[in-house]
Design a protein around this motif. Structure first.
Motif, PDB file in Angstrom:
ATOM      1  N   TYR A  15       1.850   0.750   5.070  1.00  0.00           N
ATOM      2  CA  TYR A  15       0.606   0.125   5.529  1.00  0.00           C
ATOM      3  C   TYR A  15       0.715  -0.152   7.021  1.00  0.00           C
ATOM      4  O   TYR A  15       1.738  -0.661   7.500  1.00  0.00           O
ATOM      5  CB  TYR A  15       0.404  -1.182   4.768  1.00  0.00           C
ATOM      6  CG  TYR A  15      -0.975  -1.775   4.841  1.00  0.00           C
ATOM      7  CD1 TYR A  15      -2.081  -1.071   4.382  1.00  0.00           C
ATOM      8  CD2 TYR A  15      -1.169  -3.066   5.340  1.00  0.00           C
ATOM      9  CE1 TYR A  15      -3.356  -1.635   4.428  1.00  0.00           C
ATOM     10  CE2 TYR A  15      -2.431  -3.637   5.378  1.00  0.00           C
ATOM     11  CZ  TYR A  15      -3.522  -2.906   4.924  1.00  0.00           C
ATOM     12  OH  TYR A  15      -4.778  -3.463   4.956  1.00  0.00           O
ATOM     13  N   TRP A  27       0.834  -1.211   0.000  1.00  0.00           N
ATOM     14  CA  TRP A  27       0.000   0.000   0.000  1.00  0.00           C
ATOM     15  C   TRP A  27       0.865   1.256   0.000  1.00  0.00           C
ATOM     16  O   TRP A  27       1.856   1.340   0.734  1.00  0.00           O
ATOM     17  CB  TRP A  27      -0.889   0.000   1.241  1.00  0.00           C
ATOM     18  CG  TRP A  27      -1.739   1.231   1.409  1.00  0.00           C
ATOM     19  CD1 TRP A  27      -3.046   1.383   1.055  1.00  0.00           C
ATOM     20  CD2 TRP A  27      -1.351   2.490   1.992  1.00  0.00           C
ATOM     21  NE1 TRP A  27      -3.495   2.644   1.377  1.00  0.00           N
ATOM     22  CE2 TRP A  27      -2.481   3.347   1.939  1.00  0.00           C
ATOM     23  CE3 TRP A  27      -0.165   2.977   2.531  1.00  0.00           C
ATOM     24  CZ2 TRP A  27      -2.458   4.658   2.427  1.00  0.00           C
ATOM     25  CZ3 TRP A  27      -0.121   4.285   3.010  1.00  0.00           C
ATOM     26  CH2 TRP A  27      -1.260   5.107   2.953  1.00  0.00           C
ATOM     27  N   LYS A  28       0.509   2.218  -0.841  1.00  0.00           N
ATOM     28  CA  LYS A  28       1.153   3.533  -0.865  1.00  0.00           C
ATOM     29  C   LYS A  28       0.071   4.581  -1.116  1.00  0.00           C
ATOM     30  O   LYS A  28      -0.923   4.301  -1.811  1.00  0.00           O
ATOM     31  CB  LYS A  28       2.214   3.624  -1.964  1.00  0.00           C
ATOM     32  CG  LYS A  28       3.417   2.705  -1.783  1.00  0.00           C
ATOM     33  CD  LYS A  28       4.258   3.098  -0.584  1.00  0.00           C
ATOM     34  CE  LYS A  28       5.458   2.162  -0.431  1.00  0.00           C
ATOM     35  NZ  LYS A  28       6.228   2.436   0.819  1.00  0.00           N
ATOM     36  N   GLY A  57      -5.020   2.995   4.532  1.00  0.00           N
ATOM     37  CA  GLY A  57      -3.770   2.348   4.919  1.00  0.00           C
ATOM     38  C   GLY A  57      -3.789   1.586   6.223  1.00  0.00           C
ATOM     39  O   GLY A  57      -2.729   1.382   6.829  1.00  0.00           O
ATOM     40  N   ALA A  91       0.309   6.045   8.344  1.00  0.00           N
ATOM     41  CA  ALA A  91       0.307   5.489   6.990  1.00  0.00           C
ATOM     42  C   ALA A  91       0.702   6.552   5.968  1.00  0.00           C
ATOM     43  O   ALA A  91       1.546   6.307   5.094  1.00  0.00           O
ATOM     44  CB  ALA A  91      -1.064   4.913   6.651  1.00  0.00           C
ATOM     45  N   GLU A 145       4.246   6.538   4.664  1.00  0.00           N
ATOM     46  CA  GLU A 145       3.909   5.834   3.427  1.00  0.00           C
ATOM     47  C   GLU A 145       4.068   4.331   3.597  1.00  0.00           C
ATOM     48  O   GLU A 145       4.627   3.638   2.754  1.00  0.00           O
ATOM     49  CB  GLU A 145       4.746   6.355   2.253  1.00  0.00           C
ATOM     50  CG  GLU A 145       4.524   7.833   1.959  1.00  0.00           C
ATOM     51  CD  GLU A 145       5.019   8.255   0.590  1.00  0.00           C
ATOM     52  OE1 GLU A 145       5.644   7.428  -0.090  1.00  0.00           O
ATOM     53  OE2 GLU A 145       4.754   9.402   0.217  1.00  0.00           O
TER      54      GLU A 145
END
Length: 251
Positions: free
Chosen positions: A231, A137-138, A171, A225, A229
């Motif tokens: 998760y 995730w980003k 996130g 998150a 950046e």
């Protein structure tokens, strides 16, 4: 200004065309404000018989907006979370909401990872974070939520599901137990924010378990998150990744 657990000032400004969700942390009149803005595009599909389109859209948007509120984070610092969620008629720079069946989605989606393929076959609602692995995730990656069609005519249920799935967009990982994903559940926890919400049988009345209340820890994890950046996990996924530093530091 808000400081993290180590005393570092947190600065977040993730806004622009490359972000499906804009997040800005700012100070306004001496108060900490976390602004979350998202355009929601409901992917067109054939409406099932008996489903009224306006109510289910509003019920989904209502769930997203329930992340708003006043919270204490990182040792008692006050923050107000504001949500600006709007439906748009274009898919550019938007969070996509799918309500089609698996055949339609598999035909339309350009890339279907093995994980997404499994979820489509399961007939359950899930979130695609734009990467083959949810741990990747980003903030800038595309996000989409795939609602099971059978939930659409159940107002309270679809709102709670939307609230939970929006957490993944922001996130945050799940609390619940899911053997297929290697999630053991966190029914044994020292986290005070969750402890008093324990319902028994591996279940909690909290947003990342069952679409229940959003806690201070959830907001800390959203902030972390977008700040780092990364998760934020309540538990490891198949033994991988790392548990968020916010877990166990509840206010």
């Amino acid at each position: 200004m808000i400081k993290d657990f180590q005393g570092n000032v947190i600065q977040i400004d993730k806004r622009g065309a490359e972000y499906p969700v804009d997040v800005l942390l700012k100070e306004e009149n001496g108060k900490n404000i976390l602004l979350i803005s998202a355009r929601i595009f409901f992917v067109p599909f054939e409406i099932p018989v008996g489903v009224k389109i306006h109510p289910w859209k509003e019920n989904i948007l209502k769930g997203f907006r329930q992340w708003a509120g006043h919270y204490q984070v990182f040792g008692g610092q006050q923050v107000e979370v504001r949500l600006d969620i709007k439906e748009t008629d274009a898919y550019d720079d938007a969070v996509l909401v799918w309500t089609a069946d698996k055949t339609v989605e598999k035909t339309v989606l350009d890339v279907v990872s093995r994980e997404v393929d499994l979820w489509l076959d399961s007939g359950k609602t899930f979130t695609d974070v734009g990467a083959p692995d949810e741990l990747d995730w980003k903030p800038h990656l595309p996000k989409s939520i795939h609602f099971a069609r059978w939930t659409l005519n159940q107002p309270n249920l679809v709102t709670k599901i939307a609230k939970h799935e929006f957490g993944h967009v922001l996130g945050v990982g799940s609390v619940y137990r899911d053997i297929r994903k290697g999630l053991k559940g966190i029914h044994v926890t020292t986290q005070e924010d969750l402890k008093h919400n324990y319902l028994g049988y591996h279940k909690f009345n909290c947003v990342m378990e069952s679409g229940g209340p959003v806690t201070n820890n959830d907001i800390e994890m959203v902030i972390l998150a977008f700040y780092k950046e990364e998760y934020q996990q309540y538990q490891l996924v198949r033994g991988r990744g790392k548990v968020s530093e916010a877990v166990g530091n509840g206010d």
